[in-house]
Scaffold this active site. Structure first.
Site, mmCIF file in Angstrom:
data_model
loop_
_atom_site.group_PDB
_atom_site.id
_atom_site.type_symbol
_atom_site.label_atom_id
_atom_site.label_comp_id
_atom_site.label_asym_id
_atom_site.label_seq_id
_atom_site.Cartn_x
_atom_site.Cartn_y
_atom_site.Cartn_z
ATOM 1 N N ASP A 1 0.863 -1.185 0.000
ATOM 2 C CA ASP A 1 0.000 0.000 0.000
ATOM 3 C C ASP A 1 0.897 1.230 0.000
ATOM 4 O OD1 ASP A 1 -1.950 -1.879 0.338
ATOM 5 O OD2 ASP A 1 -2.855 -0.956 2.112
ATOM 6 N N HIS B 1 4.717 -7.478 -0.284
ATOM 7 C CA HIS B 1 4.426 -8.768 -0.877
ATOM 8 C C HIS B 1 5.137 -8.902 -2.216
ATOM 9 C CE1 HIS B 1 0.769 -9.718 1.758
ATOM 10 N NE2 HIS B 1 1.150 -8.505 2.138
ATOM 11 N N SER C 1 8.038 3.349 4.821
ATOM 12 C CA SER C 1 9.285 3.458 4.084
ATOM 13 C C SER C 1 9.015 3.446 2.591
ATOM 14 C CB SER C 1 10.234 2.329 4.478
ATOM 15 O OG SER C 1 11.541 2.631 4.056
#
Length: 372
Positions: A152, A223, A341
């Site tokens: 995200d 992911h 980050s």
């Protein structure tokens, strides 16, 4: 004939106000007369701390950008990040969890309806709350796209890599070789080709990149964006400066200066890499299949990096120098940050690959990045 109205005597309150206003003038007059030769000499700086602080701030504002960047880089961000990590690991009293987490949710716009556990009392410390898991159905992985978002966040930049330079934000670049480090898996002779060409496996392909910025309120796990094999992990210890887009605009090669973990290997079209870039208060970068990785250690050598080759044997990960790698499937959890980050994808693809993105757009894990 117009006459000026007779001036009435001033009330006692007005006379008192005028006499009160004369006091600073008299005080100033007495001070000036007390100075030798009638010259007004300013007080020493140590007697005017507020004025001295204002002077220092104004001078810093006029300094060249390079000086300000150098000053910012001297700030002990690694030490601060380690202290923040320790604080995140402290268990909170049950009565404090809900008000503290609620303040964080309100500040950063966290959607707790997506969390696998919505009860705030469940999270014992800040670290657990930052790394909260999501409900399986809230992040479907796009099957129509060959490449999906690993996390995200916000799309900072994307496009083709040109002249072995990558844009971290529009107009600010960094060196591809500085970011990935020297490539030793193939021929080391770069005299007849650029570093970028050295990564490509076919003359009919090009190198692309995309940068995803994770804000503090975003889901903090990343992911696999596609089906691929990880052949090498390269860990670069370094600074932990903020990767906020505003900072990325004025710190050149920010992603090369910060601590990062580069996972590189192969996908169906050739070279592929996923890089997790650390930031202030995000010194902890965890890769699930690599228990040996340790980030933000107290001591490190500037400019150094640490390599580890992978081969998957059952559920074990062992070092190897030959064929092999860790097979990852699209949408599979790879690792996590503390707080927020940046993820940088660099990949080889056919020339007709096109992004389906807009600069600055919000994106969620599993949504398509582009297609062929």
């Amino acid at each position: 004939m117009c006459r000026r109205p007779a001036q009435l005597p001033a009330p006692s309150s007005a006379r008192g106000a005028r006499s009160w206003l004369r006091v600073p003038r008299l005080a100033l007059r007495h001070r000036l007369s007390a100075l030798s030769n009638g010259v007004c000499r300013p007080a020493p700086w140590h007697r005017r701390p507020i004025a001295f602080l204002g002077f220092i701030l104004s001078v810093n504002a006029l300094r060249p950008l390079a000086n300000r960047v150098a000053l910012y880089r001297t700030f002990p961000t690694r030490l601060v990040s380690r202290a923040w990590g320790r604080l995140n690991g402290l268990d909170l009293p049950t009565w404090l969890r809900k008000p503290l987490y609620s303040l964080y949710i309100w500040t950063f716009g966290v959607n707790m309806q997506e969390a696998a556990v919505e009860d705030l009392h469940h999270y014992k410390n800040l670290g657990e709350f930052f790394r909260r898991r999501l409900k399986p159905a809230v992040r479907p992985v796009c099957a129509a796209s060959c490449l999906t978002s690993p996390a995200d966040g916000k799309i900072l930049h994307f496009g083709r890599v040109k002249n072995s330079e990558v844009e971290q934000v529009k107009g600010v670049t960094y060196s591809l070789e500085s970011f990935l480090g020297p490539q030793t898996s193939r021929s080391s002779d770069l005299s007849s080709s650029s570093f970028q060409e050295h990564l490509l496996s076919s003359p009919d392909t090009e190198l692309f990149h995309v940068v995803v910025y994770l804000a503090p309120g975003d889901y903090h796990c990343f992911h696999s964006p596609t089906d691929w094999k990880v052949e090498l992990r390269r860990h670069f210890p370094g600074s932990l400066m903020s990767v906020n887009p505003g900072v990325a605009r004025w710190v050149k090669e920010l992603f090369c200066l910060n601590e990062r973990v580069v996972l590189s290997g192969q996908w169906q079209h050739g070279f592929f890499s996923l890089t997790a870039v650390g930031a202030t208060n995000v010194g902890s970068i965890r890769v699930y299949f690599d228990q040996e990785l340790r980030t933000n250690t107290p001591r490190y050598s500037k400019g150094s990096f640490h390599d580890r080759s992978y081969v998957a044997v059952g559920n074990q990960v062992k070092s190897a120098t030959g064929e092999g790698g860790v097979a990852l499937h699209k949408g599979e959890p790879v690792g996590e940050f503390n707080l927020g980050s940046t993820i940088v994808l660099l990949f080889e693809a056919p020339r007709d690959f096109s992004f389906s993105l807009q600069p600055g757009q919000r994106i969620r894990m599993g949504e398509g990045l582009g297609s062929l």
